[in-house]
Design an enzyme around this catalytic site. Structure first.
Site, mmCIF file in Angstrom:
data_model
loop_
_atom_site.group_PDB
_atom_site.id
_atom_site.type_symbol
_atom_site.label_atom_id
_atom_site.label_comp_id
_atom_site.label_asym_id
_atom_site.label_seq_id
_atom_site.Cartn_x
_atom_site.Cartn_y
_atom_site.Cartn_z
ATOM 1 N N HIS A 200 0.796 -1.236 0.000
ATOM 2 C CA HIS A 200 0.000 0.000 0.000
ATOM 3 C C HIS A 200 0.826 1.283 0.000
ATOM 4 C CE1 HIS A 200 0.922 -0.364 4.297
ATOM 5 N NE2 HIS A 200 0.686 0.927 4.384
HETATM 6 C C1 UD1 Z 1 -2.096 5.166 5.970
HETATM 7 C C2 UD1 Z 1 -0.833 5.710 6.610
HETATM 8 C C3 UD1 Z 1 0.269 4.672 6.515
HETATM 9 C C4 UD1 Z 1 -0.175 3.345 7.083
HETATM 10 C C5 UD1 Z 1 -1.492 2.911 6.441
HETATM 11 C C6 UD1 Z 1 -2.007 1.678 7.107
HETATM 12 C C7 UD1 Z 1 -0.425 8.128 6.464
HETATM 13 C C8 UD1 Z 1 0.321 9.183 5.786
HETATM 14 N N1 UD1 Z 1 -0.351 6.902 5.921
HETATM 15 O O1 UD1 Z 1 -1.822 4.950 4.590
HETATM 16 O O2 UD1 Z 1 1.401 5.106 7.243
HETATM 17 O O3 UD1 Z 1 0.807 2.396 6.811
HETATM 18 O O4 UD1 Z 1 -2.463 3.948 6.601
HETATM 19 O O5 UD1 Z 1 -2.885 0.997 6.270
HETATM 20 O O6 UD1 Z 1 -1.073 8.366 7.456
HETATM 21 N N2 UD1 Z 1 -9.116 4.295 1.703
HETATM 22 C C9 UD1 Z 1 -10.384 3.776 1.689
HETATM 23 N N3 UD1 Z 1 -10.905 3.348 2.881
HETATM 24 C C10 UD1 Z 1 -10.245 3.466 4.059
HETATM 25 C C11 UD1 Z 1 -8.963 4.023 4.059
HETATM 26 C C12 UD1 Z 1 -8.413 4.429 2.868
HETATM 27 O O7 UD1 Z 1 -11.004 3.665 0.662
HETATM 28 O O8 UD1 Z 1 -10.795 3.055 5.096
HETATM 29 C C13 UD1 Z 1 -8.526 4.754 0.422
HETATM 30 C C14 UD1 Z 1 -8.945 6.164 0.085
HETATM 31 O O9 UD1 Z 1 -9.030 6.268 -1.285
HETATM 32 C C15 UD1 Z 1 -7.749 6.982 0.558
HETATM 33 C C16 UD1 Z 1 -6.579 6.047 0.260
HETATM 34 O O10 UD1 Z 1 -7.104 4.736 0.522
HETATM 35 O O11 UD1 Z 1 -7.645 8.191 -0.144
HETATM 36 C C17 UD1 Z 1 -5.368 6.273 1.114
HETATM 37 O O12 UD1 Z 1 -5.706 6.310 2.504
HETATM 38 P P1 UD1 Z 1 -4.764 7.095 3.558
HETATM 39 O O13 UD1 Z 1 -5.321 6.945 4.922
HETATM 40 O O14 UD1 Z 1 -4.511 8.483 3.079
HETATM 41 O O15 UD1 Z 1 -3.386 6.361 3.411
HETATM 42 P P2 UD1 Z 1 -2.993 4.844 3.534
HETATM 43 O O16 UD1 Z 1 -2.367 4.423 2.254
HETATM 44 O O17 UD1 Z 1 -4.140 4.050 4.048
HETATM 45 N N1 UDP Z 2 -3.687 -6.692 8.330
HETATM 46 C C1 UDP Z 2 -4.898 -7.355 8.458
HETATM 47 N N2 UDP Z 2 -5.568 -7.699 7.322
HETATM 48 C C2 UDP Z 2 -5.102 -7.417 6.084
HETATM 49 C C3 UDP Z 2 -3.854 -6.745 5.968
HETATM 50 C C4 UDP Z 2 -3.188 -6.389 7.107
HETATM 51 O O1 UDP Z 2 -5.342 -7.650 9.558
HETATM 52 O O2 UDP Z 2 -5.759 -7.773 5.097
HETATM 53 C C5 UDP Z 2 -2.985 -6.271 9.553
HETATM 54 C C6 UDP Z 2 -1.586 -6.802 9.703
HETATM 55 O O3 UDP Z 2 -1.613 -8.044 10.347
HETATM 56 C C7 UDP Z 2 -0.908 -5.722 10.536
HETATM 57 C C8 UDP Z 2 -1.594 -4.456 10.098
HETATM 58 O O4 UDP Z 2 -2.804 -4.847 9.480
HETATM 59 O O5 UDP Z 2 -1.139 -5.898 11.920
HETATM 60 C C9 UDP Z 2 -0.713 -3.701 9.149
HETATM 61 O O6 UDP Z 2 -1.431 -2.703 8.527
HETATM 62 P P1 UDP Z 2 -0.861 -1.921 7.272
HETATM 63 O O7 UDP Z 2 0.034 -2.787 6.495
HETATM 64 O O8 UDP Z 2 -2.052 -1.354 6.592
HETATM 65 O O9 UDP Z 2 -0.092 -0.704 7.950
HETATM 66 P P2 UDP Z 2 1.426 -0.459 8.412
HETATM 67 O O10 UDP Z 2 1.768 -1.463 9.437
HETATM 68 O O11 UDP Z 2 2.273 -0.515 7.192
HETATM 69 O O12 UDP Z 2 1.382 0.928 8.945
#
Ligand code: UD1
Ligand code: UDP
Length: 371
Positions: A200
């Site tokens: 992601h």
């Molecule tokens: C965010 C965090 C990242 C973390 C990740 C965990 C920041 C800068 N990034 O990244 O550090 O590793 O969360 O997963 O805070 N979206 C949905 N539904 C949701 C959430 C997101 O559709 O519930 C989509 C939306 O289009 C959104 C995009 O994902 O614009 C990105 O979401 P965002 O929270 O900005 O960043 P992540 O890539 O999720």
């Molecule tokens: N995770 C989950 N289901 C999924 C993908 C990830 O439960 O389909 C959990 C994973 O085990 C970990 C956390 O989500 O605990 C990691 O989230 P993500 O990779 O989105 O964020 P990051 O750790 O990079 O901030």
């Protein structure tokens, strides 16, 4: 969720906003019961399969959902400032490196509330990552810093942060150990050797070139079945760029935590750019290949359980790296034991210190006023 109106004040405010924060704070949240605590969810992650399945699946519950539905720091910060001014917590707990973490720390500074940063001191040394910028800012704003390992404490020391730093371990140890005892086998047709994939990060999924290379690399691994619970950001970008995933890859919706760990235990290896999954792989003794230039989880590489493989800059074949890692040995996980208990004890100490200082200040003011 409790209505904001029915909460008059609190001692500790804990803030989370994304999937990994909800997971990592799920056990700690239940143990902060020595004072009035309020758990605030910012709503940065909002979809059912990025939020509700984790609260429900882990038996965790936020008291207030700010429903921001965005990762915009200023939007989240403003809502938090308003709430902090109303509830007047003595300390604020923020976790990790997301925009919600930064918004929480900034709101604490705006309102002169003490900020405790859990998972402090991680450094990837790649300032292009928004998370690296967040980590540095949050660590420098925070009044108290709880590090997962002594390496992260050293990184803080190097930046001149030496006071009020504690090494408490990584909360994911307790959470992953508890929930990995449960087996929830969805039928993923794991008829041949399998790999779990998650992706992601902006550097991997926001760029068409990188997505195309990903597809090439995944096709190289045709001898493995690859299961890919896909993040909404990645799904959106694959669709926008009309990129087709190879046949050996099965895309599924994001999984609940117990389902995810059950799958992690069954596969041969995990391919990921996630921070949290690098840690869980090592805790559950599963080899990991991280599709990034760098990591902030250096300990996982040092113990032989993780290898970096940046998609855009790699001359070695992914197959050979995967095979080496599957055949390798992983030393003991570096993230500590009884982490929730240690973390609660440190938070309790910080809370009592802050309470004492506040009382002393009130007494001092009264003495001055009486003169
Ligand atoms: C965010 C965090 C990242 C973390 C990740 C965990 C920041 C800068 N990034 O990244 O550090 O590793 O969360 O997963 O805070 N979206 C949905 N539904 C949701 C959430 C997101 O559709 O519930 C989509 C939306 O289009 C959104 C995009 O994902 O614009 C990105 O979401 P965002 O929270 O900005 O960043 P992540 O890539 O999720
Ligand atoms: N995770 C989950 N289901 C999924 C993908 C990830 O439960 O389909 C959990 C994973 O085990 C970990 C956390 O989500 O605990 C990691 O989230 P993500 O990779 O989105 O964020 P990051 O750790 O990079 O901030």
């Amino acid at each position: 969720m409790t209505k904001i109106k029915s909460i008059p004040s609190c001692d500790i405010m804990m803030i989370a906003g994304t999937r990994p924060e909800v997971i990592k704070l799920s056990e700690l949240e239940k143990k902060i019961n020595f004072c009035e605590s309020v758990y605030v969810y910012t709503g940065q992650h909002f979809s059912k399969n990025m939020k509700d399945i984790f609260f429900d699946g882990l038996g965790s519950k936020a008291d207030i959902d700010l429903a921001c539905n965005t990762s915009d720091v200023e939007v989240i910060r403003k809502k938090l400032v308003k709430l902090i001014l109303k509830l007047k917590p003595l300390i604020i707990l923020v976790y990790g490196d997301t925009n919600s973490t930064l918004a929480g720390a900034l709101a604490g500074r705006d309102t002169k509330t003490k900020v405790v940063h859990i998972e402090a001191g991680l450094r990837s040394f790649d300032l292009r990552m928004p998370e690296e910028q967040n980590r540095i800012k949050v660590d420098h704003i925070s009044d108290y810093l709880l590090c997962p390992t002594s390496l992260s404490r050293e990184f803080l020391r190097f930046e001149g942060i030496k006071k009020h730093v504690y090494v408490t371990g990584n909360l994911i140890v307790d959470v992953s150990k508890k929930f990995s005892k449960i087996n929830l086998h969805e039928d993923h047709n794991l008829d041949k050797e399998s790999i779990l994939l998650t992706l992601h990060r902006a550097e991997n999924v926001d760029d068409k070139k990188s997505l195309k290379i990903l597809v090439e690399k995944l096709s190289e691994l045709s001898m493995y079945k690859i299961i890919f619970p896909i993040h909404p950001r990645t799904r959106k970008n694959l669709k926008t760029n009309n990129i087709k995933i190879p046949k050996n890859v099965t895309i599924i919706d994001p999984l609940g935590y117990i389902e995810f760990l059950s799958l992690l235990k069954q596969v041969k290896l995990v391919l990921t750019d996630s921070g949290g999954i690098q840690e869980e792989a090592i805790i559950l003794n599963k080899p990991c290949v991280t599709l990034r230039y760098t990591t902030e989880r250096w300990e996982t590489v040092l113990i032989g359980g993780n290898r970096l493989y940046p998609l855009l800059q790699n001359t070695q074949s992914l197959v050979s790296v995967v095979e080496e890692m599957i055949g390798g040995k992983i030393k003991n996980q570096p993230y500590g034991e009884f982490v929730t208990r240690k973390t609660v004890n440190v938070i309790k100490k910080i809370f009592l210190d802050c309470k004492k200082t506040k009382l002393n200040n009130i007494i001092r003011l009264e003495v001055i006023n009486q003169r």
